[in-house]
Design a protein around this motif. Structure first.
Motif, mmCIF file in Angstrom:
data_model
loop_
_atom_site.group_PDB
_atom_site.id
_atom_site.type_symbol
_atom_site.label_atom_id
_atom_site.label_comp_id
_atom_site.label_asym_id
_atom_site.label_seq_id
_atom_site.Cartn_x
_atom_site.Cartn_y
_atom_site.Cartn_z
ATOM 1 N N ASN A 58 42.498 27.834 29.709
ATOM 2 C CA ASN A 58 42.494 28.535 28.483
ATOM 3 C C ASN A 58 43.776 29.661 28.316
ATOM 4 O OD1 ASN A 58 41.916 30.585 30.259
ATOM 5 N ND2 ASN A 58 39.677 30.855 29.621
ATOM 6 N N GLY A 59 44.573 29.665 29.381
ATOM 7 C CA GLY A 59 45.707 30.508 29.060
ATOM 8 C C GLY A 59 45.401 31.941 29.204
ATOM 9 N N GLU A 60 44.343 32.314 30.073
ATOM 10 C CA GLU A 60 44.111 34.074 30.017
ATOM 11 C C GLU A 60 44.186 34.258 31.554
ATOM 12 O OE1 GLU A 60 40.195 34.101 28.663
ATOM 13 O OE2 GLU A 60 40.697 33.825 26.437
ATOM 14 N N LEU A 61 44.137 35.626 31.569
ATOM 15 C CA LEU A 61 44.387 36.008 32.880
ATOM 16 C C LEU A 61 42.680 36.114 33.559
ATOM 17 C CD1 LEU A 61 46.359 39.250 32.430
ATOM 18 C CD2 LEU A 61 47.212 37.041 33.382
ATOM 19 N N VAL A 62 42.925 35.884 34.879
ATOM 20 C CA VAL A 62 41.721 35.812 35.477
ATOM 21 C C VAL A 62 41.440 36.912 36.664
ATOM 22 C CG1 VAL A 62 41.476 33.256 35.010
ATOM 23 C CG2 VAL A 62 42.290 34.174 37.344
ATOM 24 N N PRO A 63 40.087 37.123 36.856
ATOM 25 C CA PRO A 63 40.042 38.272 37.881
ATOM 26 C C PRO A 63 40.159 37.818 39.280
ATOM 27 C CG PRO A 63 37.771 37.629 37.073
ATOM 28 C CD PRO A 63 39.047 37.068 36.256
ATOM 29 N N LEU A 64 40.584 38.361 40.123
ATOM 30 C CA LEU A 64 41.019 37.629 41.685
ATOM 31 C C LEU A 64 39.617 37.260 42.387
ATOM 32 C CD1 LEU A 64 43.078 36.964 43.707
ATOM 33 C CD2 LEU A 64 42.661 39.123 44.798
ATOM 34 N N SER A 65 38.463 37.747 41.908
ATOM 35 C CA SER A 65 37.096 37.378 42.413
ATOM 36 C C SER A 65 36.837 36.058 42.012
ATOM 37 C CB SER A 65 36.344 38.403 41.756
ATOM 38 O OG SER A 65 36.017 38.245 40.476
ATOM 39 N N THR A 71 42.249 38.489 53.920
ATOM 40 C CA THR A 71 41.965 40.023 53.625
ATOM 41 C C THR A 71 41.350 40.277 52.367
ATOM 42 O OG1 THR A 71 43.870 40.177 55.064
ATOM 43 C CG2 THR A 71 43.094 42.108 53.687
ATOM 44 N N ALA A 72 40.241 40.700 52.241
ATOM 45 C CA ALA A 72 39.708 41.173 50.815
ATOM 46 C C ALA A 72 40.426 42.265 50.170
ATOM 47 C CB ALA A 72 38.088 41.627 51.110
ATOM 48 N N ILE A 73 40.897 42.037 49.209
ATOM 49 C CA ILE A 73 41.503 43.385 48.526
ATOM 50 C C ILE A 73 41.033 43.699 47.260
ATOM 51 C CG2 ILE A 73 43.922 42.331 49.403
ATOM 52 C CD1 ILE A 73 44.485 40.692 47.130
ATOM 53 N N ARG A 74 41.164 44.953 47.094
ATOM 54 C CA ARG A 74 40.683 45.323 45.732
ATOM 55 C C ARG A 74 41.575 46.686 45.454
ATOM 56 N NH1 ARG A 74 35.772 43.985 43.780
ATOM 57 N NH2 ARG A 74 35.792 45.974 42.465
ATOM 58 N N PRO A 75 42.019 46.972 44.193
ATOM 59 C CA PRO A 75 42.990 48.094 44.063
ATOM 60 C C PRO A 75 42.379 49.322 44.037
ATOM 61 C CG PRO A 75 42.217 46.729 41.815
ATOM 62 C CD PRO A 75 41.772 46.125 43.045
ATOM 63 N N GLU A 76 43.071 50.372 44.221
ATOM 64 C CA GLU A 76 42.417 51.622 44.050
ATOM 65 C C GLU A 76 42.920 52.260 42.816
ATOM 66 O OE1 GLU A 76 43.705 54.048 47.328
ATOM 67 O OE2 GLU A 76 42.909 52.739 48.965
ATOM 68 N N GLY A 77 44.108 51.899 42.370
ATOM 69 C CA GLY A 77 44.610 52.556 41.082
ATOM 70 C C GLY A 77 44.463 51.209 39.902
ATOM 71 N N VAL A 99 48.974 40.693 54.470
ATOM 72 C CA VAL A 99 48.186 41.117 53.129
ATOM 73 C C VAL A 99 47.765 42.617 53.175
ATOM 74 C CG1 VAL A 99 46.785 40.599 51.205
ATOM 75 C CG2 VAL A 99 47.789 38.661 52.485
ATOM 76 N N GLU A 100 48.296 43.445 52.448
ATOM 77 C CA GLU A 100 47.943 44.684 52.389
ATOM 78 C C GLU A 100 47.780 45.396 50.949
ATOM 79 O OE1 GLU A 100 47.499 46.402 55.238
ATOM 80 O OE2 GLU A 100 48.178 45.040 56.659
ATOM 81 N N ASN A 101 46.719 45.847 50.739
ATOM 82 C CA ASN A 101 46.535 46.421 49.402
ATOM 83 C C ASN A 101 47.623 47.545 48.954
ATOM 84 O OD1 ASN A 101 44.279 46.149 47.917
ATOM 85 N ND2 ASN A 101 42.604 46.523 49.254
ATOM 86 N N LYS A 102 48.054 48.447 49.969
ATOM 87 C CA LYS A 102 48.978 49.238 49.586
ATOM 88 C C LYS A 102 50.427 48.677 49.232
ATOM 89 C CE LYS A 102 51.488 53.065 51.642
ATOM 90 N NZ LYS A 102 51.695 54.109 53.210
ATOM 91 N N VAL A 104 39.582 37.292 48.258
ATOM 92 C CA VAL A 104 40.411 37.263 49.638
ATOM 93 C C VAL A 104 41.620 36.593 49.458
ATOM 94 C CG1 VAL A 104 39.995 36.520 51.785
ATOM 95 C CG2 VAL A 104 38.001 37.367 50.617
ATOM 96 N N ALA A 105 42.704 37.121 50.225
ATOM 97 C CA ALA A 105 44.022 36.672 50.089
ATOM 98 C C ALA A 105 44.491 36.313 51.542
ATOM 99 C CB ALA A 105 45.274 37.730 49.373
ATOM 100 N N TYR A 106 45.201 35.151 51.628
ATOM 101 C CA TYR A 106 45.683 34.979 52.926
ATOM 102 C C TYR A 106 47.042 34.890 53.130
ATOM 103 C CZ TYR A 106 40.839 32.661 52.699
ATOM 104 O OH TYR A 106 39.741 32.846 52.780
ATOM 105 N N ARG A 107 47.740 34.818 52.288
ATOM 106 C CA ARG A 107 49.265 34.897 52.332
ATOM 107 C C ARG A 107 49.714 35.829 51.274
ATOM 108 N NH1 ARG A 107 47.815 32.853 55.991
ATOM 109 N NH2 ARG A 107 48.313 31.089 57.440
#
Length: 207
Positions: A184-191, A32-38, A135-138, A196-199
């Motif tokens: 490098n111990g940094e946060l990474v974008p899901l992209s 499921t392709a996921i992107r935040p609304e907030g 997997v649900e964005n909401k 896409v998330a599977y579970r």
């Protein structure tokens, strides 16, 4: 002719069975392709790497698999619980190495090194465990709004091996993740993993 007909029927049954198997496999792999609304500012996140020298060679229970190659999920759980502890004071913190040792003691892993979710609360009293059916964005945003951190399964680079990352917030229309493979111990974008998330799973301290 009769024998040829029987052979043709056998071939058709085999082909249909193989086709059904491939269909089920393909369905299983649909993400499921996921992107935040907030916007959900991550704040201070306890970052851990599965390849840390202190625990990378530790086995997952009695399996042949080790933290460095297969410990992404345990690392995510450790980061989620430690981060929530630091931010709210609930529960306790603990490194992936310590959590892995605890999981081994309570037989949280099966023989393949996979986590048996029903055994998790016995090993770590005071937690809640959510195993999502989809997997649900909401649902992801609802968890983030409550200060909980969803763990989602992705494919490395968007098309590689299965891998778990911890969703800790969002910014500029993208989810931000604590990636156990990040060097490098940094946060990474899901992209980075295709977006896409599977579970989805979530482990957090009881209020």
């Amino acid at each position: 002719m009769k024998r040829a007909g029987i052979l043709a029927c056998i071939f058709m049954v085999f082909a249909m069975g193989a086709g059904g198997f491939l269909f089920l496999r393909s369905r299983k792999d649909i993400g499921t392709a996921i992107r935040p609304e907030g916007e959900y500012e991550p704040g201070e996140v306890v970052l851990y790497g599965q390849k840390n020298e202190a625990w990378k060679d530790d086995k997952l229970g009695t399996s042949v698999y080790a933290m460095g190659g297969s410990g992404c999920l345990t690392t995510c759980i450790s980061s989620a619980l430690s981060t929530e502890h630091e931010q709210t004071g609930r529960g306790t913190g603990g490194s992936p190495g310590e959590l892995n040792e605890l999981f081994g003691e309570y037989q949280v892993y099966n023989e393949s090194g996979d986590i048996v979710w029903a055994r998790l609360k016995e090993a770590v009293p005071g937690i809640e465990v959510m195993v999502a059916s989809s997997v649900e964005n909401k649902e992801i945003e609802e968890l983030l709004s409550k200060g909980h951190y969803p763990i989602v399964k992705v494919k490395v680079g968007g098309g590689g091996a299965g891998h778990w990352v911890l969703v800790v917030g969002s910014r500029d229309g993208e989810y931000l993740c604590m990636d156990p493979l990040s060097e490098n111990g940094e946060l990474v974008p899901l992209s980075r993993h295709g977006g896409v998330a599977y579970r989805m799973r979530c482990v957090y301290w009881q209020e």
